[in-house]
Write an enzyme that holds these catalytic residues in place. Structure first.
Site, PDB file in Angstrom:
ATOM      1  N   ASP A   1      -7.846  -5.374  -0.029  1.00  0.00           N
ATOM      2  CA  ASP A   1      -8.602  -6.135  -0.992  1.00  0.00           C
ATOM      3  C   ASP A   1      -8.134  -7.636  -0.810  1.00  0.00           C
ATOM      4  OD1 ASP A   1      -9.848  -4.081  -2.253  1.00  0.00           O
ATOM      5  OD2 ASP A   1      -7.887  -3.533  -3.139  1.00  0.00           O
TER       6      ASP A   1
ATOM      7  N   HIS B   1       0.885  -1.231   0.011  1.00  0.00           N
ATOM      8  CA  HIS B   1      -0.067   0.008  -0.108  1.00  0.00           C
ATOM      9  C   HIS B   1       0.863   1.343  -0.055  1.00  0.00           C
ATOM     10  CE1 HIS B   1      -3.137   2.732   0.988  1.00  0.00           C
ATOM     11  NE2 HIS B   1      -4.247   1.835   0.712  1.00  0.00           N
TER      12      HIS B   1
HETATM   13  N1  CMC Z   1       3.995  -7.706  -4.694  1.00  0.00           N
HETATM   14  C1  CMC Z   1       5.488  -7.880  -4.945  1.00  0.00           C
HETATM   15  N2  CMC Z   1       6.437  -6.614  -5.019  1.00  0.00           N
HETATM   16  C2  CMC Z   1       5.375  -5.517  -4.472  1.00  0.00           C
HETATM   17  C3  CMC Z   1       4.190  -5.421  -4.292  1.00  0.00           C
HETATM   18  C4  CMC Z   1       3.633  -6.617  -4.476  1.00  0.00           C
HETATM   19  N3  CMC Z   1       2.033  -6.553  -4.202  1.00  0.00           N
HETATM   20  N4  CMC Z   1       3.799  -4.049  -4.133  1.00  0.00           N
HETATM   21  C5  CMC Z   1       4.702  -3.473  -3.937  1.00  0.00           C
HETATM   22  N5  CMC Z   1       6.085  -4.194  -4.317  1.00  0.00           N
HETATM   23  C6  CMC Z   1       7.339  -3.709  -4.376  1.00  0.00           C
HETATM   24  C7  CMC Z   1       7.784  -2.979  -5.651  1.00  0.00           C
HETATM   25  O1  CMC Z   1       8.068  -3.679  -6.552  1.00  0.00           O
HETATM   26  C8  CMC Z   1       8.798  -2.174  -5.078  1.00  0.00           C
HETATM   27  O2  CMC Z   1       9.978  -2.790  -5.027  1.00  0.00           O
HETATM   28  P1  CMC Z   1      11.553  -1.972  -5.115  1.00  0.00           P
HETATM   29  O3  CMC Z   1      11.544  -0.981  -4.063  1.00  0.00           O
HETATM   30  O4  CMC Z   1      12.333  -2.988  -5.126  1.00  0.00           O
HETATM   31  O5  CMC Z   1      11.360  -1.296  -6.687  1.00  0.00           O
HETATM   32  C9  CMC Z   1       8.422  -1.842  -3.594  1.00  0.00           C
HETATM   33  O6  CMC Z   1       7.736  -2.931  -3.221  1.00  0.00           O
HETATM   34  C10 CMC Z   1       7.496  -0.565  -3.546  1.00  0.00           C
HETATM   35  O7  CMC Z   1       6.249  -0.527  -4.292  1.00  0.00           O
HETATM   36  P2  CMC Z   1       5.730   0.635  -5.075  1.00  0.00           P
HETATM   37  O8  CMC Z   1       5.171  -0.116  -6.201  1.00  0.00           O
HETATM   38  O9  CMC Z   1       6.748   1.559  -5.440  1.00  0.00           O
HETATM   39  O10 CMC Z   1       4.709   1.202  -4.178  1.00  0.00           O
HETATM   40  P3  CMC Z   1       3.636   2.011  -4.641  1.00  0.00           P
HETATM   41  O11 CMC Z   1       3.524   2.784  -3.376  1.00  0.00           O
HETATM   42  O12 CMC Z   1       3.815   2.942  -5.720  1.00  0.00           O
HETATM   43  O13 CMC Z   1       2.564   1.131  -4.883  1.00  0.00           O
HETATM   44  C11 CMC Z   1       0.622  -0.467  -4.616  1.00  0.00           C
HETATM   45  C12 CMC Z   1       1.349   0.667  -4.132  1.00  0.00           C
HETATM   46  C13 CMC Z   1      -0.535  -0.764  -3.795  1.00  0.00           C
HETATM   47  C14 CMC Z   1       0.037  -0.075  -5.988  1.00  0.00           C
HETATM   48  C15 CMC Z   1       1.636  -1.792  -4.765  1.00  0.00           C
HETATM   49  O14 CMC Z   1       1.900  -2.184  -3.596  1.00  0.00           O
HETATM   50  C16 CMC Z   1       0.812  -3.003  -5.606  1.00  0.00           C
HETATM   51  O15 CMC Z   1       0.684  -2.941  -6.572  1.00  0.00           O
HETATM   52  N6  CMC Z   1       0.051  -3.740  -4.849  1.00  0.00           N
HETATM   53  C17 CMC Z   1      -0.492  -4.735  -5.534  1.00  0.00           C
HETATM   54  C18 CMC Z   1      -2.056  -4.383  -5.835  1.00  0.00           C
HETATM   55  C19 CMC Z   1      -2.949  -4.093  -4.791  1.00  0.00           C
HETATM   56  O16 CMC Z   1      -3.111  -4.859  -3.658  1.00  0.00           O
HETATM   57  N7  CMC Z   1      -3.754  -2.879  -4.700  1.00  0.00           N
HETATM   58  C20 CMC Z   1      -4.428  -2.370  -3.773  1.00  0.00           C
HETATM   59  C21 CMC Z   1      -4.249  -1.319  -2.941  1.00  0.00           C
HETATM   60  S1  CMC Z   1      -5.129  -1.277  -1.439  1.00  0.00           S
HETATM   61  C22 CMC Z   1      -6.740  -0.767  -1.872  1.00  0.00           C
HETATM   62  C23 CMC Z   1      -7.042   0.359  -2.346  1.00  0.00           C
HETATM   63  O17 CMC Z   1      -6.631   1.548  -1.767  1.00  0.00           O
HETATM   64  O18 CMC Z   1      -7.150   0.728  -3.603  1.00  0.00           O
END
Ligand code: CMC
Length: 427
Positions: free
Chosen positions: A362, A305
């Site tokens: 989720d 998140h």
């Molecule tokens: N599986 C594997 N790696 C992950 C995941 C995951 N679900 N989420 C983040 N990471 C890694 C990402 O690759 C990055 O690694 P590195 O620093 O080595 O490059 C690090 O963790 C930080 O992630 P980010 O993508 O830069 O973080 P963000 O804040 O931009 O994204 C997120 C947040 C929710 C989009 C992301 O965690 C994600 O894609 N999660 C899966 C989708 C999901 O479950 N979304 C629902 C969010 S909660 C409901 C809502 O509010 O919508």
């Protein structure tokens, strides 16, 4: 809180620092461009407070969420969805008389215009429910042109009640059309969640009594999704609302933003991921390994998140609720066991621990929706019904704030330098 001072070249700018009730203080950079000719670069707006707000508060490090100051755990245990809708919009918990009047006025609007049926019938049977919902919410504006002025509080109030009242009917009817069953009209003797269940799952040929365990679980899910700070869809609602677009258009924009798999669409994606692992007999260790591999696009859906660097408090509540609902319904779902196993492995894996990736809202919601009988592609629509009061409150807060201006961010231009047009025959 002392001011911040920014030194740039031979100039110095004093920037006031604002503090809120809780959470990070904010540097006011509104004079930055005028004084120093600089703008800020903040990818994903992760460090940007767009304005002041008082609807919900998230402490991502501690894993806390509150609506208007009330902890989510207390609301989840005691409040009905319409009580929370009232709280979010009007700022205080309703008295019994206020709640009754509010429920009554929402009930009065549950019917949709009869000719709206044709709208659902114009979509292909396999249309995604989120696309239909966004179109239907947009279409509501065409039926109520008298109440569209976003600066008229009374008009916004009646539109807000219509939106909350009619959305379950529109969702259920689009589903009934898809499964070629007769439309079921709202039955206003029921509470909000039970009425929706009846419109979704009953048929005119049979008696239907909504299961109180299921209605309670659905109420809880709606309460947990009702607001969540400046998330992507609420920001979309505010952005569109800032141009003084009407509330229906602004909320339709929120629905489109929510549909993405990185936001609300993740609940569908989680279930599809679990089904896929189960069907292919993929071990959770292999899934976690793939999620860590930067050359593999696979991510553990329902994990991570932008704000929470701890357990999402909503996920904690839902994990428990999933057990209760499945027990009460006598369902033994192997996907729930798989989800628990995945959570266990991921929470003990260095990659997830170092990045503070915890299960989010989720992760468990889809298991409950599935147990109730909703098809997977409707999960995000359920999130949308829950988020309506939040979107509406964000819209109302924005338009009531005299400091609001149309959103117009800048960009650091890195395209070609100015050059002369080359006539077609010389290229
Ligand atoms: N599986 C594997 N790696 C992950 C995941 C995951 N679900 N989420 C983040 N990471 C890694 C990402 O690759 C990055 O690694 P590195 O620093 O080595 O490059 C690090 O963790 C930080 O992630 P980010 O993508 O830069 O973080 P963000 O804040 O931009 O994204 C997120 C947040 C929710 C989009 C992301 O965690 C994600 O894609 N999660 C899966 C989708 C999901 O479950 N979304 C629902 C969010 S909660 C409901 C809502 O509010 O919508």
């Amino acid at each position: 809180m002392p001011d911040a001072v920014l030194r740039y070249g031979d100039k110095e700018l004093t920037l006031p620092v604002h503090t809120g009730t809780h959470g990070d203080a904010a540097i006011d950079i509104s004079k930055l461009r005028a004084e120093l000719g600089l703008v800020t670069l903040d990818s994903g707006l992760g460090n940007t407070a767009e304005g002041e707000g008082s609807i919900s508060f998230i402490d991502g490090e501690a894993g806390l969420l509150s609506y208007r100051g009330y902890p989510i755990e207390q609301l989840a245990e005691h409040a009905s969805f319409l009580e929370v809708a009232y709280l979010l919009q009007y700022g205080e918990l309703p008295t019994p008389t206020e709640l009754e009047a509010y429920e009554e006025s929402v009930r009065r609007h549950t019917l949709i215009r009869e000719d709206m049926k044709h709208l659902f019938e114009a979509f292909p049977h396999n249309a995604h429910p989120m696309q239909i919902l966004a179109s239907a919410v947009s279409a509501l504006a065409t039926y109520y042109p008298d109440a569209l002025n976003p600066l008229d509080e009374e008009a916004v109030d009646i539109s807000a009640r219509r939106l909350i009242a009619k959305t379950p009917t529109m969702v259920a009817w689009s589903y009934k059309y898809r499964v070629s069953q007769p439309y079921i009209y709202p039955d206003n003797t029921h509470d909000y969640a039970s009425n929706f269940l009846k419109m979704m799952f009953s048929v005119p040929a049979e008696e239907y009594t909504p299961d109180p365990v299921v209605a309670k679980a659905l109420n809880l899910l709606l309460v947990l999704h009702a607001d969540h700070g400046q998330n992507c869809s609420s920001s979309a609602v505010r952005l569109v609302g800032s141009s003084h677009s009407n509330i229906f258009s602004s909320v339709a924009a929120g629905i489109h933003a929510l549909a993405g798999p990185l936001h609300g669409g993740a609940n569908q994606a989680v279930l599809e991921m679990l089904e896929d692992l189960h069907q292919n007999g993929t071990s959770v260790e292999t899934a976690v390994k793939r999620a860590k591999d930067k050359n593999d696009p696979f991510r553990l859906m329902g994990f991570g998140h932008r704000v929470y660097k701890n357990f999402d408090p909503r996920a904690r509540i839902l994990k428990k609720q999933a057990d209760e609902v499945l027990d009460a319904l006598g369902i033994d779902d192997p996907l729930l066991d798989l989800a628990r196993e995945l959570e266990e492995v991921a929470l003990n894996d260095d990659y997830f621990v170092e990045r503070k990736l915890y299960p989010n809202v989720d992760f468990y919601s889809g298991i409950i929706y599935r147990a109730i009988g909703f098809p997977a592609d409707m999960f995000t629509v359920l999130f949308a019904i829950g988020r309506l009061p939040g979107w509406i409150s964000q819209f109302r807060e924005l338009l009531a704030d005299p400091a609001t201006r149309i959103f117009r961010p800048r960009q650091l231009y890195v395209g070609p330098a100015t050059r002369d047009y080359v006539p077609l025959d010389q290229r």
